[in-house]
Design a protein around this motif. Structure first.
Motif, mmCIF file in Angstrom:
data_model
loop_
_atom_site.group_PDB
_atom_site.id
_atom_site.type_symbol
_atom_site.label_atom_id
_atom_site.label_comp_id
_atom_site.label_asym_id
_atom_site.label_seq_id
_atom_site.Cartn_x
_atom_site.Cartn_y
_atom_site.Cartn_z
ATOM 1 N N PHE A 119 87.952 55.612 22.914
ATOM 2 C CA PHE A 119 89.130 55.344 22.477
ATOM 3 C C PHE A 119 90.023 55.110 23.494
ATOM 4 N N GLU A 120 91.329 54.719 23.414
ATOM 5 C CA GLU A 120 92.484 54.464 24.348
ATOM 6 C C GLU A 120 93.441 55.030 23.844
ATOM 7 N N VAL A 121 94.386 55.394 24.589
ATOM 8 C CA VAL A 121 95.853 56.147 24.341
ATOM 9 C C VAL A 121 96.846 55.401 24.806
ATOM 10 N N TYR A 122 98.053 54.832 23.993
ATOM 11 C CA TYR A 122 99.048 54.291 24.611
ATOM 12 C C TYR A 122 100.558 54.972 24.160
ATOM 13 N N GLU A 123 101.521 54.702 25.006
ATOM 14 C CA GLU A 123 102.926 55.096 24.352
ATOM 15 C C GLU A 123 103.419 53.780 24.275
ATOM 16 N N MET A 124 104.148 53.495 23.263
ATOM 17 C CA MET A 124 104.806 52.176 22.922
ATOM 18 C C MET A 124 106.157 52.872 22.480
ATOM 19 N N LYS A 125 107.436 52.034 23.218
ATOM 20 C CA LYS A 125 108.761 52.305 22.769
ATOM 21 C C LYS A 125 109.230 51.012 22.397
ATOM 22 N N ILE A 126 109.995 50.934 21.330
ATOM 23 C CA ILE A 126 110.637 49.730 20.613
ATOM 24 C C ILE A 126 112.050 50.127 20.419
ATOM 25 N N GLU A 127 112.699 48.946 21.095
ATOM 26 C CA GLU A 127 114.322 48.996 21.025
ATOM 27 C C GLU A 127 114.559 48.970 19.590
ATOM 28 N N PRO A 128 116.124 49.318 19.327
ATOM 29 C CA PRO A 128 116.559 49.237 17.876
ATOM 30 C C PRO A 128 116.738 47.398 17.611
ATOM 31 N N GLY A 129 116.181 47.466 16.358
ATOM 32 C CA GLY A 129 116.267 46.185 15.703
ATOM 33 C C GLY A 129 115.366 45.211 16.057
ATOM 34 N N GLU A 130 114.334 45.642 16.989
ATOM 35 C CA GLU A 130 113.288 44.910 17.699
ATOM 36 C C GLU A 130 111.952 44.970 16.924
ATOM 37 N N GLY A 131 110.735 44.438 17.279
ATOM 38 C CA GLY A 131 109.519 44.558 16.957
ATOM 39 C C GLY A 131 108.581 43.903 17.783
ATOM 40 N N CYS A 132 107.308 44.107 17.439
ATOM 41 C CA CYS A 132 106.325 43.232 18.242
ATOM 42 C C CYS A 132 104.918 43.263 17.363
ATOM 43 N N GLY A 133 104.018 42.416 17.598
ATOM 44 C CA GLY A 133 103.138 41.725 16.814
ATOM 45 C C GLY A 133 102.012 42.967 16.935
ATOM 46 N N CYS A 134 100.646 42.601 16.320
ATOM 47 C CA CYS A 134 99.708 43.801 16.655
ATOM 48 C C CYS A 134 99.262 43.805 17.881
ATOM 49 N N PHE A 135 99.313 44.975 18.336
ATOM 50 C CA PHE A 135 98.818 45.499 19.876
ATOM 51 C C PHE A 135 97.265 45.368 20.087
ATOM 52 N N LEU A 136 96.837 45.875 19.174
ATOM 53 C CA LEU A 136 94.975 45.844 19.269
ATOM 54 C C LEU A 136 94.628 45.176 18.283
ATOM 55 N N THR A 137 93.530 44.541 18.287
ATOM 56 C CA THR A 137 92.999 43.934 17.128
ATOM 57 C C THR A 137 91.357 43.964 17.336
ATOM 58 N N GLY A 138 90.692 43.603 15.875
ATOM 59 C CA GLY A 138 89.189 43.693 16.196
ATOM 60 C C GLY A 138 88.452 44.319 14.862
ATOM 61 N N GLU A 139 87.556 43.641 14.689
ATOM 62 C CA GLU A 139 86.785 44.045 13.415
ATOM 63 C C GLU A 139 86.063 45.673 13.794
ATOM 64 N N GLY A 140 86.039 46.389 13.129
ATOM 65 C CA GLY A 140 85.548 47.712 13.394
ATOM 66 C C GLY A 140 86.456 48.644 14.141
ATOM 67 N N ASN A 141 87.810 48.463 14.450
ATOM 68 C CA ASN A 141 88.487 49.434 15.125
ATOM 69 C C ASN A 141 89.548 49.933 14.393
ATOM 70 N N CYS A 142 89.971 50.849 14.902
ATOM 71 C CA CYS A 142 91.161 51.598 13.893
ATOM 72 C C CYS A 142 92.275 51.948 15.203
ATOM 73 N N GLU A 143 93.454 52.219 14.540
ATOM 74 C CA GLU A 143 94.629 52.538 15.223
ATOM 75 C C GLU A 143 95.168 53.830 14.640
ATOM 76 N N TYR A 144 95.273 54.622 15.411
ATOM 77 C CA TYR A 144 96.055 56.018 14.782
ATOM 78 C C TYR A 144 97.265 56.126 15.457
ATOM 79 N N ILE A 145 98.466 56.113 14.670
ATOM 80 C CA ILE A 145 99.737 55.917 15.094
ATOM 81 C C ILE A 145 100.474 57.322 14.906
ATOM 82 N N ILE A 146 101.033 57.851 15.831
ATOM 83 C CA ILE A 146 101.798 59.223 15.748
ATOM 84 C C ILE A 146 103.303 58.617 16.216
ATOM 85 N N VAL A 147 104.464 58.746 15.119
ATOM 86 C CA VAL A 147 105.533 58.314 15.344
ATOM 87 C C VAL A 147 106.325 59.769 16.120
ATOM 88 N N VAL A 148 106.677 59.416 17.258
ATOM 89 C CA VAL A 148 107.349 60.809 17.986
ATOM 90 C C VAL A 148 108.906 60.716 17.786
#
Length: 183
Positions: free
Chosen positions: A106-135
């Motif tokens: 596994f890998e662990v990242y912190e992501m910060k997104i400004e108000p009104g903004e967004g971004c595309g998928c961060f990680l991709t790949g068959e057989g992988n999962c993302e577990y996202i905790i909204v802080v």
């Protein structure tokens, strides 16, 4: 001295001292001369594969134990001291808290997104999962299956095989902790 040589030097010395071995005793066990072992420990020599093989066989350790950095039993990370990867427009930033390591899945990242903004998928790949905790804030997660609103102190799991994107529709910064893992 390159990083591999630094790792070997530090690990060889640490292992030898932890076993209360002199350079003479290690030379006897490994078949590598005392002077060569001393040079390796001081980072003055680049050991050949054959020399490394003699060392690991002689003192019965794994190759990885000699060449990879020692893992600390406790590691404290100060997020603010880690360099963020920022989008060109400043819409979001990502910090790699625990980057890929061959010893864990596994890998662990912190992501910060400004108000009104967004971004595309961060990680991709068959057989992988993302577990996202909204802080902080509310995550709007858009996937092929639908759109999901995830509030602070909530989490979501998703399969990374399909495109997805993260959006902050709120008026304050969105902070996420993202765990990427193979399944």
């Amino acid at each position: 001295m390159n990083q591999l040589d630094k790792n070997i030097a530090a690990n060889l010395k640490r292992i030898r001292k932890s076993r209360n071995m002199s350079l003479d005793a290690m030379a006897e066990k490994t078949g590598v001369s005392k002077s060569m072992l001393g040079q390796i420990e001081r980072g003055e020599s680049n050991p050949t594969v054959a020399t490394i093989a003699k060392i690991v066989d002689g003192i019965r350790i794994s190759f990885e134990e000699l060449v990879y950095p020692k893992q600390e039993s406790v590691l404290i990370i100060d997020n603010e001291k880690l360099p963020p990867l920022r989008s060109e427009t400043g819409a979001y930033q990502v910090r790699s808290l625990f980057p890929y390591d061959r010893r864990r899945n596994f890998e662990v990242y912190e992501m910060k997104i400004e108000p009104g903004e967004g971004c595309g998928c961060f990680l991709t790949g068959e057989g992988n999962c993302e577990y996202i905790i909204v802080v902080q804030g509310v995550l709007t997660l858009v996937t092929a299956e639908g759109t999901y609103e995830v509030s602070a102190n909530h989490a979501i799991k998703l399969d990374t095989a399909r495109d997805h994107s993260y959006h902050n529709s709120g008026s304050s910064q969105l902070i996420l902790n993202l765990f990427a893992a193979g399944t």
